[in-house]
Design an enzyme around this catalytic site. Structure first.
Site, PDB file in Angstrom:
ATOM      1  N   TYR A   1       0.824  -1.212   0.000  1.00 19.41           N
ATOM      2  CA  TYR A   1       0.000   0.000   0.000  1.00 19.41           C
ATOM      3  C   TYR A   1       0.857   1.259   0.000  1.00 19.41           C
ATOM      4  O   TYR A   1       0.474   2.276  -0.590  1.00 19.41           O
ATOM      5  CB  TYR A   1      -0.942   0.012   1.203  1.00 19.41           C
ATOM      6  CG  TYR A   1      -1.807   1.250   1.231  1.00 19.41           C
ATOM      7  CD1 TYR A   1      -2.998   1.302   0.522  1.00 19.41           C
ATOM      8  CD2 TYR A   1      -1.406   2.381   1.932  1.00 19.41           C
ATOM      9  CE1 TYR A   1      -3.775   2.448   0.510  1.00 19.41           C
ATOM     10  CE2 TYR A   1      -2.174   3.536   1.922  1.00 19.41           C
ATOM     11  CZ  TYR A   1      -3.355   3.564   1.215  1.00 19.41           C
ATOM     12  OH  TYR A   1      -4.113   4.709   1.197  1.00 19.41           O
TER      13      TYR A   1
ATOM     14  N   GLN B   1     -12.412   5.220   1.725  1.00 20.13           N
ATOM     15  CA  GLN B   1     -11.190   4.554   1.273  1.00 20.13           C
ATOM     16  C   GLN B   1     -10.161   4.524   2.400  1.00 20.13           C
ATOM     17  O   GLN B   1     -10.297   5.208   3.409  1.00 20.13           O
ATOM     18  CB  GLN B   1     -10.598   5.327   0.105  1.00 20.13           C
ATOM     19  CG  GLN B   1     -10.089   6.711   0.534  1.00 20.13           C
ATOM     20  CD  GLN B   1      -9.420   7.477  -0.576  1.00 20.13           C
ATOM     21  OE1 GLN B   1      -9.997   7.643  -1.634  1.00 20.13           O
ATOM     22  NE2 GLN B   1      -8.202   7.936  -0.344  1.00 20.13           N
TER      23      GLN B   1
ATOM     24  N   SER C   1      -4.189   7.806   3.824  1.00 22.51           N
ATOM     25  CA  SER C   1      -2.852   8.085   4.341  1.00 22.51           C
ATOM     26  C   SER C   1      -2.838   9.451   5.007  1.00 22.51           C
ATOM     27  O   SER C   1      -3.389  10.419   4.484  1.00 22.51           O
ATOM     28  CB  SER C   1      -1.826   8.058   3.206  1.00 22.51           C
ATOM     29  OG  SER C   1      -1.754   6.778   2.617  1.00 22.51           O
TER      30      SER C   1
ATOM     31  N   GLU D   1       4.440  17.496  -2.644  1.00 28.16           N
ATOM     32  CA  GLU D   1       4.109  16.151  -3.109  1.00 28.16           C
ATOM     33  C   GLU D   1       2.639  15.819  -2.869  1.00 28.16           C
ATOM     34  O   GLU D   1       2.026  15.073  -3.639  1.00 28.16           O
ATOM     35  CB  GLU D   1       5.000  15.124  -2.406  1.00 28.16           C
ATOM     36  CG  GLU D   1       4.769  13.696  -2.862  1.00 28.16           C
ATOM     37  CD  GLU D   1       5.710  12.711  -2.193  1.00 28.16           C
ATOM     38  OE1 GLU D   1       5.563  11.502  -2.464  1.00 28.16           O
ATOM     39  OE2 GLU D   1       6.587  13.142  -1.400  1.00 28.16           O
TER      40      GLU D   1
ATOM     41  N   SER E   1       6.760   0.928   5.869  1.00 28.71           N
ATOM     42  CA  SER E   1       6.610   1.761   4.682  1.00 28.71           C
ATOM     43  C   SER E   1       7.837   1.775   3.776  1.00 28.71           C
ATOM     44  O   SER E   1       8.976   1.715   4.243  1.00 28.71           O
ATOM     45  CB  SER E   1       6.281   3.194   5.104  1.00 28.71           C
ATOM     46  OG  SER E   1       6.151   4.039   3.984  1.00 28.71           O
TER      47      SER E   1
ATOM     48  N   ARG F   1       8.399   4.459   2.399  1.00 34.41           N
ATOM     49  CA  ARG F   1       8.772   5.851   2.652  1.00 34.41           C
ATOM     50  C   ARG F   1       8.649   6.164   4.145  1.00 34.41           C
ATOM     51  O   ARG F   1       7.726   6.858   4.577  1.00 34.41           O
ATOM     52  CB  ARG F   1       7.865   6.776   1.845  1.00 34.41           C
ATOM     53  CG  ARG F   1       7.988   6.684   0.340  1.00 34.41           C
ATOM     54  CD  ARG F   1       9.213   7.414  -0.164  1.00 34.41           C
ATOM     55  NE  ARG F   1       9.187   8.819   0.269  1.00 34.41           N
ATOM     56  CZ  ARG F   1       8.509   9.788  -0.358  1.00 34.41           C
ATOM     57  NH1 ARG F   1       7.796   9.507  -1.439  1.00 34.41           N
ATOM     58  NH2 ARG F   1       8.560  11.027   0.083  1.00 34.41           N
TER      59      ARG F   1
ATOM     60  N   GLU G   1       3.887   7.991   8.385  1.00 32.76           N
ATOM     61  CA  GLU G   1       2.499   7.722   7.992  1.00 32.76           C
ATOM     62  C   GLU G   1       1.664   7.023   9.056  1.00 32.76           C
ATOM     63  O   GLU G   1       2.090   6.071   9.701  1.00 32.76           O
ATOM     64  CB  GLU G   1       2.470   6.882   6.714  1.00 32.76           C
ATOM     65  CG  GLU G   1       1.063   6.603   6.207  1.00 32.76           C
ATOM     66  CD  GLU G   1       1.032   5.965   4.835  1.00 32.76           C
ATOM     67  OE1 GLU G   1      -0.067   5.637   4.369  1.00 32.76           O
ATOM     68  OE2 GLU G   1       2.121   5.798   4.227  1.00 32.76           O
TER      69      GLU G   1
END
Length: 275
Positions: free
Chosen positions: A98, A164, A167, A179, A202, A204, A209
């Site tokens: 994800y 949904q 994030s 971003e 993650s 990232r 997150e």
């Protein structure tokens, strides 16, 4: 006259299919979203999901590629991560995936599920990601930020949810970075109690997150200025589907899918009934 009635209902139905695709998005209860929490059918889904995953791979090449990439990363980081009993490689791989490139396409499919349920090729992925968050959740609440490049509009009445997977970040700076955010977008300031801090999983980790399941409902909504929305009092969960893809939920599946296609069936029957 029958021809005019048919045209009216056909036009109305087509408008329903495209409403919300342009302009500001409505912040509401996301009625079209696939929001299964799999309550009462986890064991059934653990048995069935591997087969569903292979079916999804056959129909969704993007998912297959993203899954294989995430699987490699999960196998690398797994030895240094702590996770609860019942959390398996499928859950870990889904969570890692994800945070990669698949999220945008996946969330679009989740949001638009009711419009085209037959084209939803994320059945197992949705289950594994949902279950991963459920297993990792420890009841802690977080104050987080979410920046979007899309403007959201709130009517000023009622509770809301994202529908949904959403994030967000512990860092306002990250949420407001180019971003994710623009002057024409929306900055959400959220109190979440179902969101899970997933930095350790993650691609990232710098994003700090917190991933929020789509079924978390916010009972207090406040707008500030031109593009800030505060979401608070996340005390309830709401789902329109439950155990849709498990054998335990077969009856519910038929009813739910019938309700999804009912409007289009009525339009077609009305047109066929013309003399």
């Amino acid at each position: 006259m029958p021809s005019n009635i048919c045209k009216f209902f056909l036009t109305w139905w087509l408008i329903q299919q495209v409403t919300g695709l342009t302009g500001p998005l409505m912040l509401d209860t996301a009625p079209n979203a696939f929001d299964d929490q799999y309550e009462g059918c986890v064991n059934k889904m653990e048995e069935k999901a591997p087969l569903l995953l292979q079916e999804d791979f056959n129909m969704n090449a993007k998912l297959k590629v993203a899954w294989e990439e995430a699987k490699k990363r999960w196998n690398n980081i797994k030895p240094s991560r702590s996770y609860p009993k019942g959390f398996n490689d499928f859950h870990g791989t889904a969570l890692v995936a994800y945070t990669g490139s698949i999220a945008v396409d996946f969330n679009r499919a989740v949001r638009e599920f009711k419009e085209n349920p037959g084209q939803f090729h994320y059945k197992a992925f949705h289950y594994y990601l949902t279950r991963a968050l459920q297993l990792l959740s420890n009841g802690d609440c977080h104050s987080v930020y979410r920046g979007t490049k899309t403007r959201f509009h709130y009517t000023g009445a009622g509770s809301v949810r994202f529908g949904q997977f959403t994030s967000s970040s512990l860092s306002k700076k990250v949420a407001q970075s180019q971003e994710f955010f623009s002057d024409h977008g929306t900055l959400f300031i959220i109190k979440t109690c179902l969101g899970v801090y997933i930095k350790e999983f993650s691609f990232r980790p710098d994003q700090e997150e917190v991933l929020i399941p789509g079924y978390e409902v916010y009972q207090k909504v406040r707008t500030q200025g031109y593009n800030e929305i505060f979401l608070d009092s996340p005390k309830r969960k709401k789902s329109n589907y439950n155990c849709l893809y498990s054998s335990a939920g077969a009856r519910e599946s038929c009813v739910s899918l019938f309700l999804v296609v009912l409007p289009s069936l009525l339009v077609q029957l009305l047109c066929l009934a013309e003399p």
